[in-house]
Design an enzyme around this catalytic site. Structure first.
Site, PDB file in Angstrom:
ATOM      1  N   ARG A 213       0.833  -1.014  -0.053  1.00  0.00           N
ATOM      2  CA  ARG A 213      -0.032  -0.078  -0.031  1.00  0.00           C
ATOM      3  C   ARG A 213       0.960   1.200   0.043  1.00  0.00           C
ATOM      4  NH1 ARG A 213      -3.533  -2.606  -1.569  1.00  0.00           N
ATOM      5  NH2 ARG A 213      -5.607  -3.187  -0.499  1.00  0.00           N
TER       6      ARG A 213
ATOM      7  N   HIS B  83      -0.369  -0.323  -9.765  1.00  0.00           N
ATOM      8  CA  HIS B  83      -1.190  -1.109  -9.073  1.00  0.00           C
ATOM      9  C   HIS B  83      -1.845  -2.458  -9.985  1.00  0.00           C
ATOM     10  CE1 HIS B  83      -3.588  -1.194  -4.893  1.00  0.00           C
ATOM     11  NE2 HIS B  83      -3.388  -2.504  -5.351  1.00  0.00           N
TER      12      HIS B  83
ATOM     13  N   GLU C 254      -2.413   7.521  -4.937  1.00  0.00           N
ATOM     14  CA  GLU C 254      -2.927   6.727  -6.206  1.00  0.00           C
ATOM     15  C   GLU C 254      -4.256   6.831  -6.585  1.00  0.00           C
ATOM     16  OE1 GLU C 254      -1.676   2.647  -5.018  1.00  0.00           O
ATOM     17  OE2 GLU C 254      -3.761   2.205  -5.451  1.00  0.00           O
TER      18      GLU C 254
ATOM     19  N   PHE D 103      -1.868  -7.662  -8.618  1.00  0.00           N
ATOM     20  CA  PHE D 103      -2.914  -8.611  -8.662  1.00  0.00           C
ATOM     21  C   PHE D 103      -3.370  -9.075 -10.064  1.00  0.00           C
ATOM     22  CE2 PHE D 103      -6.800  -6.455 -10.361  1.00  0.00           C
ATOM     23  CZ  PHE D 103      -6.211  -5.242 -10.217  1.00  0.00           C
TER      24      PHE D 103
HETATM   25  P1  NAD Z   1      -1.725 -11.271   4.908  1.00  0.00           P
HETATM   26  O1  NAD Z   1      -2.698 -10.609   6.058  1.00  0.00           O
HETATM   27  O2  NAD Z   1      -1.413 -12.710   4.505  1.00  0.00           O
HETATM   28  O3  NAD Z   1      -0.177 -10.778   5.528  1.00  0.00           O
HETATM   29  C1  NAD Z   1       0.166  -9.672   6.148  1.00  0.00           C
HETATM   30  C2  NAD Z   1       1.144  -9.850   7.178  1.00  0.00           C
HETATM   31  O4  NAD Z   1       1.770  -8.535   7.569  1.00  0.00           O
HETATM   32  C3  NAD Z   1       0.767 -10.619   8.248  1.00  0.00           C
HETATM   33  O5  NAD Z   1       1.660 -11.659   8.511  1.00  0.00           O
HETATM   34  C4  NAD Z   1       0.765  -9.708   9.356  1.00  0.00           C
HETATM   35  O6  NAD Z   1       1.160 -10.289  10.692  1.00  0.00           O
HETATM   36  C5  NAD Z   1       2.025  -8.643   9.029  1.00  0.00           C
HETATM   37  N1  NAD Z   1       1.792  -7.342   9.639  1.00  0.00           N
HETATM   38  C6  NAD Z   1       0.706  -6.600  10.121  1.00  0.00           C
HETATM   39  N2  NAD Z   1       1.177  -5.655  10.742  1.00  0.00           N
HETATM   40  C7  NAD Z   1       2.337  -5.618  10.643  1.00  0.00           C
HETATM   41  C8  NAD Z   1       3.288  -4.719  11.159  1.00  0.00           C
HETATM   42  N3  NAD Z   1       3.173  -3.604  11.752  1.00  0.00           N
HETATM   43  N4  NAD Z   1       4.613  -4.747  11.045  1.00  0.00           N
HETATM   44  C9  NAD Z   1       5.140  -6.022  10.212  1.00  0.00           C
HETATM   45  N5  NAD Z   1       4.219  -6.964   9.774  1.00  0.00           N
HETATM   46  C10 NAD Z   1       2.834  -6.565  10.129  1.00  0.00           C
HETATM   47  O7  NAD Z   1      -1.650 -10.146   3.721  1.00  0.00           O
HETATM   48  P2  NAD Z   1      -1.094 -10.288   2.148  1.00  0.00           P
HETATM   49  O8  NAD Z   1      -2.364 -11.098   1.394  1.00  0.00           O
HETATM   50  O9  NAD Z   1       0.212 -11.169   2.200  1.00  0.00           O
HETATM   51  O10 NAD Z   1      -1.113  -8.893   1.647  1.00  0.00           O
HETATM   52  C11 NAD Z   1      -0.376  -7.984   1.933  1.00  0.00           C
HETATM   53  C12 NAD Z   1      -0.664  -6.756   1.539  1.00  0.00           C
HETATM   54  O11 NAD Z   1      -0.399  -6.834   0.137  1.00  0.00           O
HETATM   55  C13 NAD Z   1      -2.097  -6.477   1.689  1.00  0.00           C
HETATM   56  O12 NAD Z   1      -2.352  -5.710   2.942  1.00  0.00           O
HETATM   57  C14 NAD Z   1      -2.303  -5.577   0.616  1.00  0.00           C
HETATM   58  O13 NAD Z   1      -2.280  -4.035   0.987  1.00  0.00           O
HETATM   59  C15 NAD Z   1      -1.269  -6.067  -0.374  1.00  0.00           C
HETATM   60  N6  NAD Z   1      -1.821  -6.356  -1.799  1.00  0.00           N
HETATM   61  C16 NAD Z   1      -1.462  -5.544  -2.880  1.00  0.00           C
HETATM   62  C17 NAD Z   1      -1.630  -6.005  -3.876  1.00  0.00           C
HETATM   63  C18 NAD Z   1      -1.428  -5.286  -5.533  1.00  0.00           C
HETATM   64  O14 NAD Z   1      -2.141  -5.618  -6.392  1.00  0.00           O
HETATM   65  N7  NAD Z   1      -0.463  -4.772  -5.437  1.00  0.00           N
HETATM   66  C19 NAD Z   1      -2.833  -7.343  -4.178  1.00  0.00           C
HETATM   67  C20 NAD Z   1      -3.128  -7.677  -2.984  1.00  0.00           C
HETATM   68  C21 NAD Z   1      -2.523  -7.321  -1.773  1.00  0.00           C
END
Ligand code: NAD
Length: 332
Positions: free
Chosen positions: A236, A297, A265, A300
């Protein structure tokens, strides 16, 4: 069931309609290009539920409007939900669902694509060769093998990134507030955030945006990083203080920056703006650097992920209608 779809694109329509037809579900989608705001919420006045994406904002006033139209369900067709005031929605008796995992590998693979392209300067090489310029000066990269990569957030996407990087023979450092047992069974090492930031050649962000992670990459942390560090953000935009990163690039502390997301964005991405004057000087400054690679972005954006997004979102809408809420998808 009538569902207004905000921020919809041609591909959303294509994948949602295909899935509806495949399962013969009785959902009447009203696809709207408009982003959900206070001004556009009215488009959902006849709907039973709405389907939204990453840059649709559901703050208190939007939620109040939706409630006044009788809408009781918001289906997010994404994983992150920082754009929704979930607590307030819950207080108002509105339920919210999301797609917790849609091909985390898709985002992980895009993360690696940014890393590799920046390192081997594919964005420059492509243009050079197109103009029959085969000069290699300025294209020098580094060998990834044995480089230290810091992975912040080891959930679904972070773990997939770790798996791929282990194939490259990288030394991997991880930081997460909840350490994963799967990661511990690999050669990757958990460490503190500050030690990861200080030791890594490449830092890649895979944690959600929360009050704790906003501007996680800031002046103070950049100061502690290795000279010439590569920073990748496919998570993000607000995880990074963009102005601090620009300072870091100008001082040459940051050697490479790969972004699939950007702080501001919302008013920029997912549209063709090639004929517009972009009124965002920070973003425009980023585009001037040769060592910055930005995608809009699209982490995905694979066939498989879009199929999963359509399938899970439609299941969520049908489950809401049947009053069946599975915990992994329903936030409230
Ligand atoms: P997930 O929930 O499986 O994993 C997120 C991890 O971050 C968890 O292990 C959690 O414990 C950890 N976390 C939470 N707070 C934290 C902190 N303060 N410090 C360190 N780690 C922390 O999520 P995911 O499916 O792996 O997705 C991660 C991120 O990717 C999503 O939150 C989303 O913002 C982003 N995303 C981006 C796209 C894209 O198209 N670019 C698509 C999907 C998701």
């Amino acid at each position: 069931m009538r569902v207004t779809v905000f921020s919809s694109q041609t591909y959303d329509k294509e994948f949602f309609i295909a899935h509806i037809r495949a399962i013969s579900a009785d959902i009447d989608f009203d696809f709207q290009e408009a982003k959900l705001t206070d001004q556009t919420a009215i488009l959902a006045k006849d709907a039973d539920a709405i389907l939204v994406f990453v840059n649709d904002h559901l703050d208190r006033s939007v939620i109040d409007q939706l409630i006044s139209f009788g809408i009781k369900h918001v289906a997010l067709r994404c994983a992150g939900y920082n754009n929704v005031d979930v607590e307030y929605a819950k207080e108002q008796g509105m339920s919210v669902s999301r797609v917790p995992a849609y091909s985390p590998q898709a985002v992980a693979e895009h993360t690696i694509a940014l890393m590799m392209s920046l390192n081997r300067k594919l964005h420059k090489a492509y243009n050079r060769v197109k103009e029959s310029n085969f000069d290699l000066n300025g294209l020098l990269g580094f060998t990834l093998h044995h480089k230290k990569v810091g992975v912040i957030g080891t959930g679904k996407i972070g773990q997939s990134v770790v798996n791929i990087l282990q194939g490259f023979g990288c030394d991997i450092l991880c930081y997460d507030i909840e350490e994963s047992e799967q990661i511990k069974q690999t050669n990757a090492q958990y460490t503190s955030l500050e030690s990861l930031v200080t030791q890594s050649d490449i830092i890649t962000l895979h944690c959600p945006l929360t009050p704790e992670t906003e501007h996680l990459i800031n002046d103070e942390r950049i100061e502690k990083m290795k000279e010439g560090v590569m920073i990748i953000n496919t998570s993000r935009g607000k995880l990074i203080d963009t102005k601090a990163v620009i300072k870091g690039i100008k001082s040459k502390k940051i050697g490479y920056l790969g972004l699939d997301v950007y702080e501001q964005e919302e008013d920029l991405f997912f549209k063709n703006r090639s004929s517009e004057i972009i009124d965002d000087d920070v973003f425009q400054r980023l585009l001037t650097f040769p060592n910055v690679l930005i995608t809009g972005h699209q982490g995905f954006f694979t066939q498989e992920a879009l199929e999963e997004i359509a399938e899970t979102s439609i299941n969520n809408l049908l489950n809401f209608n049947k009053d069946e809420r599975n915990e992994s998808c329903f936030l409230c």
